[in-house]
Design an enzyme around this catalytic site. Structure first.
Site, PDB file in Angstrom:
ATOM      1  N   ASN A  11       0.873  -1.181   0.000  1.00  0.00           N
ATOM      2  CA  ASN A  11       0.000   0.000   0.000  1.00  0.00           C
ATOM      3  C   ASN A  11       0.908   1.229   0.000  1.00  0.00           C
ATOM      4  O   ASN A  11       1.443   1.605   1.031  1.00  0.00           O
ATOM      5  CB  ASN A  11      -0.880  -0.038   1.261  1.00  0.00           C
ATOM      6  CG  ASN A  11      -1.705   1.218   1.429  1.00  0.00           C
ATOM      7  OD1 ASN A  11      -1.793   2.044   0.521  1.00  0.00           O
ATOM      8  ND2 ASN A  11      -2.311   1.374   2.599  1.00  0.00           N
ATOM      9  N   HIS A 100      -9.588   1.513   4.895  1.00  0.00           N
ATOM     10  CA  HIS A 100      -8.318   1.706   5.604  1.00  0.00           C
ATOM     11  C   HIS A 100      -8.520   2.714   6.724  1.00  0.00           C
ATOM     12  O   HIS A 100      -9.307   3.657   6.588  1.00  0.00           O
ATOM     13  CB  HIS A 100      -7.258   2.201   4.610  1.00  0.00           C
ATOM     14  CG  HIS A 100      -5.875   2.170   5.194  1.00  0.00           C
ATOM     15  ND1 HIS A 100      -5.425   3.129   6.063  1.00  0.00           N
ATOM     16  CD2 HIS A 100      -4.872   1.266   5.070  1.00  0.00           C
ATOM     17  CE1 HIS A 100      -4.186   2.822   6.425  1.00  0.00           C
ATOM     18  NE2 HIS A 100      -3.826   1.700   5.836  1.00  0.00           N
ATOM     19  N   GLU A 102      -6.810   5.106   7.622  1.00  0.00           N
ATOM     20  CA  GLU A 102      -6.535   6.490   7.223  1.00  0.00           C
ATOM     21  C   GLU A 102      -7.727   7.099   6.496  1.00  0.00           C
ATOM     22  O   GLU A 102      -7.866   8.323   6.428  1.00  0.00           O
ATOM     23  CB  GLU A 102      -5.247   6.541   6.380  1.00  0.00           C
ATOM     24  CG  GLU A 102      -4.026   6.349   7.265  1.00  0.00           C
ATOM     25  CD  GLU A 102      -2.810   5.775   6.580  1.00  0.00           C
ATOM     26  OE1 GLU A 102      -2.770   5.740   5.337  1.00  0.00           O
ATOM     27  OE2 GLU A 102      -1.898   5.339   7.307  1.00  0.00           O
ATOM     28  N   GLU A 170      -5.405  -4.519  10.828  1.00  0.00           N
ATOM     29  CA  GLU A 170      -4.350  -3.531  11.029  1.00  0.00           C
ATOM     30  C   GLU A 170      -4.655  -2.710  12.283  1.00  0.00           C
ATOM     31  O   GLU A 170      -5.474  -1.772  12.221  1.00  0.00           O
ATOM     32  CB  GLU A 170      -4.282  -2.567   9.841  1.00  0.00           C
ATOM     33  CG  GLU A 170      -3.993  -3.223   8.516  1.00  0.00           C
ATOM     34  CD  GLU A 170      -3.467  -2.216   7.504  1.00  0.00           C
ATOM     35  OE1 GLU A 170      -2.333  -2.398   7.049  1.00  0.00           O
ATOM     36  OE2 GLU A 170      -4.166  -1.244   7.189  1.00  0.00           O
ATOM     37  N   GLY A 176       2.432   2.622  10.662  1.00  0.00           N
ATOM     38  CA  GLY A 176       3.434   3.670  10.465  1.00  0.00           C
ATOM     39  C   GLY A 176       4.148   4.095  11.728  1.00  0.00           C
ATOM     40  O   GLY A 176       4.822   5.134  11.747  1.00  0.00           O
ATOM     41  N   SER A 208       3.271  -1.705  10.315  1.00  0.00           N
ATOM     42  CA  SER A 208       4.721  -1.755  10.547  1.00  0.00           C
ATOM     43  C   SER A 208       5.347  -3.118  10.266  1.00  0.00           C
ATOM     44  O   SER A 208       6.338  -3.486  10.901  1.00  0.00           O
ATOM     45  CB  SER A 208       5.054  -1.294  11.970  1.00  0.00           C
ATOM     46  OG  SER A 208       4.639   0.043  12.159  1.00  0.00           O
TER      47      SER A 208
HETATM   48  P1  PGA Z   1       2.716   0.572   7.564  1.00  0.00           P
HETATM   49  O1  PGA Z   1       1.274   0.749   6.901  1.00  0.00           O
HETATM   50  O2  PGA Z   1       3.272  -0.739   7.075  1.00  0.00           O
HETATM   51  O3  PGA Z   1       3.509   1.757   7.099  1.00  0.00           O
HETATM   52  O4  PGA Z   1       2.519   0.550   9.039  1.00  0.00           O
HETATM   53  C1  PGA Z   1       0.408  -0.339   6.733  1.00  0.00           C
HETATM   54  C2  PGA Z   1      -0.898   0.133   6.173  1.00  0.00           C
HETATM   55  O5  PGA Z   1      -1.352   1.222   6.527  1.00  0.00           O
HETATM   56  O6  PGA Z   1      -1.525  -0.563   5.355  1.00  0.00           O
END
Ligand code: PGA
Length: 248
Positions: A11, A100, A102, A170, A176, A208
């Site tokens: 992603n 997601h 976000e 997640e 992140g 992460s």
């Molecule tokens: P990350 O993001 O690996 O940077 O933690 C994962 C995601 O948001 O799908």
């Protein structure tokens, strides 16, 4: 019971100009060719919408699939800035990430909206990757399982099958941040998700995942792959994660 083919999905989020994206997928494509079919997993790249056409062109015939990061529920219409599932399919996408955190937190997306988007993805022939996960506060309050189960109940249309839907667990606090859930917590949540979702569905872990922790996380029995953010922007790091499933 059908074997759940592992899936490692990158992603890219809102990262990459044309040259960066092209370079990254050229490298991945070369590595897939060198590996000669002994990968042990499917690979998916989800670049920003601006790069789908270019990246899709490079990936054609490589065995690496192409996915979008979101879609609108409607097939077309007066929705400035949005992209429909049909448009993603038209560009060669086979998958789309939906719900997601976000988007849930940054754009206020509700479970009902996510459910409509999943239905739109299916209408266009795409596999939906539904993201679920609890915040730090929800985990600390002991509400992690309840939160995730309620997201699943609210976001999955009743026609769901393992062929059309992938779940990505997640934890929001792990995205992140460099933090990951413990292997016990990951195993427990994945087992809970499996009990409440269609038979044979693939359940990815995300948050992460990197070259250092992938071999521990991705080999847990109920983990069928990873949704990788930051580490998917670096070919070596992403490739190391893919290699967790190498069969030789
Ligand atoms: P990350 O993001 O690996 O940077 O933690 C994962 C995601 O948001 O799908």
């Amino acid at each position: 019971m059908a074997i759940r083919t592992k899936l490692v999905a990158g992603n890219w989020k809102m990262n990459g100009l044309r040259q960066d994206g092209a370079q990254l997928v050229h490298t991945l494509k070369e590595r897939v060719a060198e590996a000669g079919g002994a990968l042990g997993c499917d690979i998916l790249a989800c670049p920003p919408a601006t790069l789908l056409s270019e990246v899709g062109g490079i990936l054609a015939g490589s065995g690496i699939a192409l996915g979008g990061q979101d879609c609108h529920a409607a097939p077309k219409g007066p929705y400035t800035g949005d992209i429909s599932a049909e448009m993603l399919a038209d560009l060669g996408c086979s998958h789309v990430i939906l719900g997601h955190s976000e988007r849930r937190h940054g754009h206020g997306e509700t479970d009902a909206e996510v459910r409509d988007k999943i239905a739109a993805a299916w209408r266009a022939g795409l596999v939906a990757i539904l993201c679920v996960g609890e915040t730090q506060a929800q985990r600390q309050a002991g509400d992690a399982v309840e939160t995730v189960m309620s997201q699943l109940a609210g976001s999955i249309p009743c026609a769901a099958t393992a062929a059309k839907l992938v779940i990505a667990y997640e934890p929001v606090w792990a995205i992140g941040t460099g933090l990951t859930a413990t292997t016990e917590d990951i195993a427990a949540m994945h087992a809970d998700i499996r009990r409440r979702t269609p038979n044979g569905i693939r359940i990815l872990y995300g948050g992460s995942v990197n070259a250092g922790n992938c071999s521990t996380i991705l080999t847990l029995p109920e983990v069928d792959g990873a949704l990788v953010g930051g580490a998917s922007l670096n070919a070596d790091d992403f490739w190391a994660i893919v290699r967790s499933y190498a069969t030789e």
